[in-house]
Design a protein around this motif. Sequence first.
Motif, PDB file in Angstrom:
ATOM      1  N   GLU A   1       3.621  -6.683   0.999  1.00 49.84           N
ATOM      2  CA  GLU A   1       2.753  -5.525   1.191  1.00 49.84           C
ATOM      3  C   GLU A   1       2.540  -5.354   2.696  1.00 49.84           C
ATOM      4  OE1 GLU A   1      -0.893  -4.194  -1.312  1.00 49.84           O
ATOM      5  OE2 GLU A   1      -1.713  -5.241   0.449  1.00 49.84           O
TER       6      GLU A   1
ATOM      7  N   HIS B   1      -0.405  -6.131   7.245  1.00 50.85           N
ATOM      8  CA  HIS B   1       0.178  -7.469   7.212  1.00 50.85           C
ATOM      9  C   HIS B   1       0.321  -7.986   8.641  1.00 50.85           C
ATOM     10  CE1 HIS B   1       3.221 -10.631   6.567  1.00 50.85           C
ATOM     11  NE2 HIS B   1       2.826 -10.626   5.296  1.00 50.85           N
TER      12      HIS B   1
ATOM     13  N   PHE C   1      -2.140  -1.283   3.640  1.00 50.83           N
ATOM     14  CA  PHE C   1      -2.748  -0.460   2.590  1.00 50.83           C
ATOM     15  C   PHE C   1      -3.931   0.306   3.162  1.00 50.83           C
ATOM     16  CE2 PHE C   1      -5.609  -4.085   2.395  1.00 50.83           C
ATOM     17  CZ  PHE C   1      -6.838  -3.511   2.128  1.00 50.83           C
TER      18      PHE C   1
ATOM     19  N   SER D   1      -0.651   1.773  -0.873  1.00 53.46           N
ATOM     20  CA  SER D   1      -0.054   0.648  -0.148  1.00 53.46           C
ATOM     21  C   SER D   1       1.426   0.894   0.080  1.00 53.46           C
ATOM     22  CB  SER D   1      -0.277  -0.662  -0.911  1.00 53.46           C
ATOM     23  OG  SER D   1       0.169  -0.550  -2.249  1.00 53.46           O
TER      24      SER D   1
ATOM     25  N   HIS E   1       5.082  -1.121   0.534  1.00 52.77           N
ATOM     26  CA  HIS E   1       5.708  -2.397   0.195  1.00 52.77           C
ATOM     27  C   HIS E   1       7.146  -2.434   0.723  1.00 52.77           C
ATOM     28  CE1 HIS E   1       2.488  -3.618  -2.704  1.00 52.77           C
ATOM     29  NE2 HIS E   1       2.308  -2.298  -2.715  1.00 52.77           N
TER      30      HIS E   1
ATOM     31  N   SER F   1       9.655  -5.269  -3.743  1.00 54.93           N
ATOM     32  CA  SER F   1       8.307  -4.938  -3.232  1.00 54.93           C
ATOM     33  C   SER F   1       7.469  -6.184  -3.004  1.00 54.93           C
ATOM     34  CB  SER F   1       7.581  -3.995  -4.207  1.00 54.93           C
ATOM     35  OG  SER F   1       8.294  -2.787  -4.358  1.00 54.93           O
TER      36      SER F   1
END
Length: 207
Positions: free
Chosen positions: A53, A69, A56, A43, A45, A50
């Motif tokens: 996210e 995201h 991933f 993933s 970040h 962090s």
Amino acid sequence: FLPSLPENKILVAQRPLLTVANKTATLVCNYTYNGTGKEFRASLHKGTDSAVEVCFISWNTTKISSNSHKEFNCQGIHDKDKVIFNLWNMSASQTDIYFCKIEAMYPPPYVYNEKSNGTVIHVKETPIQTQDPPSAIPLWIMVAVTGVLAFYSMLITAVFINYWQKSKKNMYHQSDYMNMTPRHPPYQKNKGYPSYAPTRDYTAYRS
């Protein structure tokens, strides 16, 4: 450079700075793992803590899945001992430090890498395209055009005045010719008098 590790340890290396000029970034996360894991998750970040996210990717021996995201356009790709995160349509507000996280999910024991130094992604502001204003017309061209228009205007006016004066003279000549034509005396058209004879006054003979 990634040193050798004891069993079931993961170490990640990232480049310190990535400058983005065309809204597209490619961040490579190199990692070393010498454990027995068969299912992994990587993933990306954002932020010093962090907290966000970005996206991933997870994989095992038969399957790969990924997600991003909602505020980012990101896709992860696994390639042997590295994970590549491609980001596009980035904005200057997304300039920040980004960290890669690699996790060995299965079989136990679960392990993940210690936090790396991260990569600062600097997204440059895209300059606004402005259209250059049209070049100004040279002064001498404007003067020449104005002069030509004025000349033609005067020429047309002179031709019109000359035509109007000639038409007026012709009207006067026609009027003079019409007035020189002799008229018949009143009430004497049928008595044989010449057309030029004056009208006789009969009231002088009455007593």
